[in-house]
Design a protein around this motif. Structure first.
Motif, PDB file in Angstrom:
ATOM      1  N   LYS A   1      29.573  43.312  49.547  1.00 24.08           N
ATOM      2  CA  LYS A   1      30.461  43.645  50.663  1.00 24.08           C
ATOM      3  C   LYS A   1      31.779  44.234  50.163  1.00 24.08           C
ATOM      4  O   LYS A   1      32.327  45.161  50.764  1.00 24.08           O
ATOM      5  CB  LYS A   1      30.727  42.406  51.526  1.00 24.08           C
ATOM      6  N   ILE A   2      32.279  43.708  49.052  1.00 25.63           N
ATOM      7  CA  ILE A   2      33.521  44.215  48.479  1.00 25.63           C
ATOM      8  C   ILE A   2      33.335  45.671  48.032  1.00 25.63           C
ATOM      9  O   ILE A   2      34.158  46.530  48.338  1.00 25.63           O
ATOM     10  CB  ILE A   2      33.986  43.327  47.297  1.00 25.63           C
ATOM     11  N   CYS A   3      32.245  45.922  47.334  1.00 28.71           N
ATOM     12  CA  CYS A   3      31.979  47.294  46.865  1.00 28.71           C
ATOM     13  C   CYS A   3      31.814  48.249  48.045  1.00 28.71           C
ATOM     14  O   CYS A   3      32.299  49.381  48.012  1.00 28.71           O
ATOM     15  CB  CYS A   3      30.738  47.317  45.967  1.00 28.71           C
ATOM     16  N   ALA A   4      31.150  47.787  49.095  1.00 32.54           N
ATOM     17  CA  ALA A   4      30.959  48.627  50.283  1.00 32.54           C
ATOM     18  C   ALA A   4      32.297  48.904  50.968  1.00 32.54           C
ATOM     19  O   ALA A   4      32.589  50.043  51.354  1.00 32.54           O
ATOM     20  CB  ALA A   4      29.985  47.958  51.251  1.00 32.54           C
ATOM     21  N   LEU A   5      33.114  47.878  51.112  1.00 37.71           N
ATOM     22  CA  LEU A   5      34.403  48.037  51.776  1.00 37.71           C
ATOM     23  C   LEU A   5      35.287  49.050  51.058  1.00 37.71           C
ATOM     24  O   LEU A   5      35.881  49.926  51.675  1.00 37.71           O
ATOM     25  CB  LEU A   5      35.132  46.689  51.864  1.00 37.71           C
ATOM     26  N   PHE A   6      35.359  48.920  49.740  1.00 38.12           N
ATOM     27  CA  PHE A   6      36.227  49.801  48.967  1.00 38.12           C
ATOM     28  C   PHE A   6      35.536  51.090  48.535  1.00 38.12           C
ATOM     29  O   PHE A   6      36.150  51.934  47.887  1.00 38.12           O
ATOM     30  CB  PHE A   6      36.780  49.062  47.750  1.00 38.12           C
ATOM     31  N   GLU A   7      34.268  51.225  48.906  1.00 43.53           N
ATOM     32  CA  GLU A   7      33.489  52.422  48.597  1.00 43.53           C
ATOM     33  C   GLU A   7      33.530  52.715  47.099  1.00 43.53           C
ATOM     34  O   GLU A   7      33.869  53.821  46.667  1.00 43.53           O
ATOM     35  CB  GLU A   7      33.997  53.617  49.410  1.00 43.53           C
ATOM     36  N   ILE A   8      33.190  51.695  46.313  1.00 45.53           N
ATOM     37  CA  ILE A   8      33.185  51.835  44.860  1.00 45.53           C
ATOM     38  C   ILE A   8      31.824  51.453  44.302  1.00 45.53           C
ATOM     39  O   ILE A   8      31.066  50.712  44.929  1.00 45.53           O
ATOM     40  CB  ILE A   8      34.262  50.955  44.184  1.00 45.53           C
ATOM     41  N   LYS A   9      31.555  51.965  43.125  1.00 46.26           N
ATOM     42  CA  LYS A   9      30.355  51.568  42.408  1.00 46.26           C
ATOM     43  C   LYS A   9      30.594  50.169  41.855  1.00 46.26           C
ATOM     44  O   LYS A   9      31.719  49.854  41.431  1.00 46.26           O
ATOM     45  CB  LYS A   9      30.070  52.533  41.259  1.00 46.26           C
ATOM     46  N   PRO A  10      29.578  49.328  41.807  1.00 47.14           N
ATOM     47  CA  PRO A  10      29.756  47.956  41.310  1.00 47.14           C
ATOM     48  C   PRO A  10      30.392  47.883  39.929  1.00 47.14           C
ATOM     49  O   PRO A  10      31.214  47.007  39.662  1.00 47.14           O
ATOM     50  CB  PRO A  10      28.332  47.396  41.296  1.00 47.14           C
ATOM     51  N   GLU A  11      30.057  48.828  39.063  1.00 46.89           N
ATOM     52  CA  GLU A  11      30.593  48.763  37.705  1.00 46.89           C
ATOM     53  C   GLU A  11      32.114  48.944  37.655  1.00 46.89           C
ATOM     54  O   GLU A  11      32.773  48.489  36.723  1.00 46.89           O
ATOM     55  CB  GLU A  11      29.900  49.759  36.769  1.00 46.89           C
ATOM     56  N   ILE A  12      32.684  49.586  38.656  1.00 45.61           N
ATOM     57  CA  ILE A  12      34.141  49.745  38.687  1.00 45.61           C
ATOM     58  C   ILE A  12      34.809  48.386  38.848  1.00 45.61           C
ATOM     59  O   ILE A  12      35.826  48.102  38.226  1.00 45.61           O
ATOM     60  CB  ILE A  12      34.576  50.720  39.804  1.00 45.61           C
ATOM     61  N   LEU A  13      34.212  47.533  39.675  1.00 46.69           N
ATOM     62  CA  LEU A  13      34.809  46.225  39.939  1.00 46.69           C
ATOM     63  C   LEU A  13      34.760  45.308  38.718  1.00 46.69           C
ATOM     64  O   LEU A  13      35.706  44.577  38.458  1.00 46.69           O
ATOM     65  CB  LEU A  13      34.110  45.557  41.127  1.00 46.69           C
ATOM     66  N   VAL A  14      33.692  45.349  37.964  1.00 50.58           N
ATOM     67  CA  VAL A  14      33.538  44.402  36.853  1.00 50.58           C
ATOM     68  C   VAL A  14      33.852  44.993  35.480  1.00 50.58           C
ATOM     69  O   VAL A  14      33.893  44.279  34.489  1.00 50.58           O
ATOM     70  CB  VAL A  14      32.116  43.782  36.842  1.00 50.58           C
ATOM     71  N   SER A  15      34.100  46.279  35.420  1.00 45.96           N
ATOM     72  CA  SER A  15      34.379  46.921  34.137  1.00 45.96           C
ATOM     73  C   SER A  15      35.773  46.560  33.638  1.00 45.96           C
ATOM     74  O   SER A  15      36.719  46.435  34.413  1.00 45.96           O
ATOM     75  CB  SER A  15      34.276  48.440  34.288  1.00 45.96           C
ATOM     76  N   LYS A  16      35.885  46.413  32.331  1.00 42.32           N
ATOM     77  CA  LYS A  16      37.203  46.186  31.724  1.00 42.32           C
ATOM     78  C   LYS A  16      37.963  47.502  31.581  1.00 42.32           C
ATOM     79  O   LYS A  16      39.145  47.510  31.296  1.00 42.32           O
ATOM     80  CB  LYS A  16      37.044  45.511  30.361  1.00 42.32           C
ATOM     81  N   ASN A  17      37.281  48.608  31.804  1.00 42.90           N
ATOM     82  CA  ASN A  17      37.868  49.944  31.683  1.00 42.90           C
ATOM     83  C   ASN A  17      38.738  50.234  32.910  1.00 42.90           C
ATOM     84  O   ASN A  17      38.235  50.419  34.005  1.00 42.90           O
ATOM     85  CB  ASN A  17      36.754  50.988  31.544  1.00 42.90           C
ATOM     86  N   GLU A  18      40.030  50.284  32.711  1.00 38.79           N
ATOM     87  CA  GLU A  18      40.967  50.544  33.810  1.00 38.79           C
ATOM     88  C   GLU A  18      40.956  52.011  34.241  1.00 38.79           C
ATOM     89  O   GLU A  18      41.377  52.341  35.335  1.00 38.79           O
ATOM     90  CB  GLU A  18      42.388  50.141  33.407  1.00 38.79           C
ATOM     91  N   GLU A  19      40.486  52.899  33.386  1.00 40.52           N
ATOM     92  CA  GLU A  19      40.491  54.331  33.691  1.00 40.52           C
ATOM     93  C   GLU A  19      39.648  54.646  34.926  1.00 40.52           C
ATOM     94  O   GLU A  19      40.011  55.488  35.738  1.00 40.52           O
ATOM     95  CB  GLU A  19      40.009  55.138  32.488  1.00 40.52           C
ATOM     96  N   GLU A  20      38.511  53.943  35.077  1.00 41.68           N
ATOM     97  CA  GLU A  20      37.652  54.178  36.242  1.00 41.68           C
ATOM     98  C   GLU A  20      38.393  53.839  37.532  1.00 41.68           C
ATOM     99  O   GLU A  20      38.293  54.560  38.523  1.00 41.68           O
ATOM    100  CB  GLU A  20      36.372  53.348  36.146  1.00 41.68           C
ATOM    101  N   LEU A  21      39.152  52.753  37.509  1.00 43.44           N
ATOM    102  CA  LEU A  21      39.918  52.368  38.688  1.00 43.44           C
ATOM    103  C   LEU A  21      41.031  53.373  38.958  1.00 43.44           C
ATOM    104  O   LEU A  21      41.294  53.714  40.102  1.00 43.44           O
ATOM    105  CB  LEU A  21      40.491  50.958  38.524  1.00 43.44           C
TER     106      LEU A  21
END
Length: 113
Positions: A51-71
Motif C-alpha cells: 500500500k505504501i509503494c502504491a500510494l507513493f507510486e514507487i518501486k518497492p526497491e526504492i523504499l528498502v534500498s540503502k541507495n539514496e540516489e534513487e529517492l
C-alpha cells in the motif's frame, strides 16, 4: 533498516505534501503508529509495504534500498510533475477566461442581429 525506511517515508510524504494523519488514514492505522514508522521505531511498515509503494507510486526497491540516489531521482520527478500540474492549471484558467470572453462576444453579436 527501520530507520532507513522511516527516513524515506518522511521524505516521500513531504514530497506528496501529505500529513502523517492522511497517510495513517490511507493505511487504516493511527497517526501515532505511522509516526513511529517514520521515526524507525516500528517494523509495521512491512505489513503495509504494498500500500505504501502504491500510494507513493514507487518501486518497492526504492523504499528498502540503502541507495539514496534513487529517492532523490523520485523527488526530482515529483517536483517536475508538480510544476507541470501548476502550469496545466494556469493554462486551463486562461482557456476558461477566453471561453467566457468569446461567449460574451457571441451573445453581443446575437443581440445586434
Amino acid at each position: 533498516m527501520n530507520v532507513i525506511v522511516g527516513n524515506k517515508l518522511k521524505k516521500l510524504r513531504k514530497a506528496k505534501n501529505m500529513s502523517q494523519e492522511e497517510i495513517a488514514d490511507y493505511l487504516n492505522i493511527s497517526q501515532s503508529a505511522y509516526a513511529r514508522m517514520e521515526r524507525g521505531e516500528s517494523t509495521s511498515w512491512a505489513t503495509h509495504f504494498n500500500k505504501i509503494c502504491a500510494l507513493f507510486e514507487i518501486k518497492p526497491e526504492i523504499l528498502v534500498s540503502k541507495n539514496e540516489e534513487e529517492l532523490k531521482n523520485y523527488e526530482r520527478e515529483s517536483d517536475s510533475v508538480e510544476i507541470v500540474n501548476q502550469l496545466s492549471e494556469k493554462i486551463i484558467e486562461q482557456y476558461e477566461a477566453r471561453i467566457k470572453e468569446l461567449k460574451k462576444t457571441i451573445k453581443d453579436l446575437k443581440r445586434k442581429e
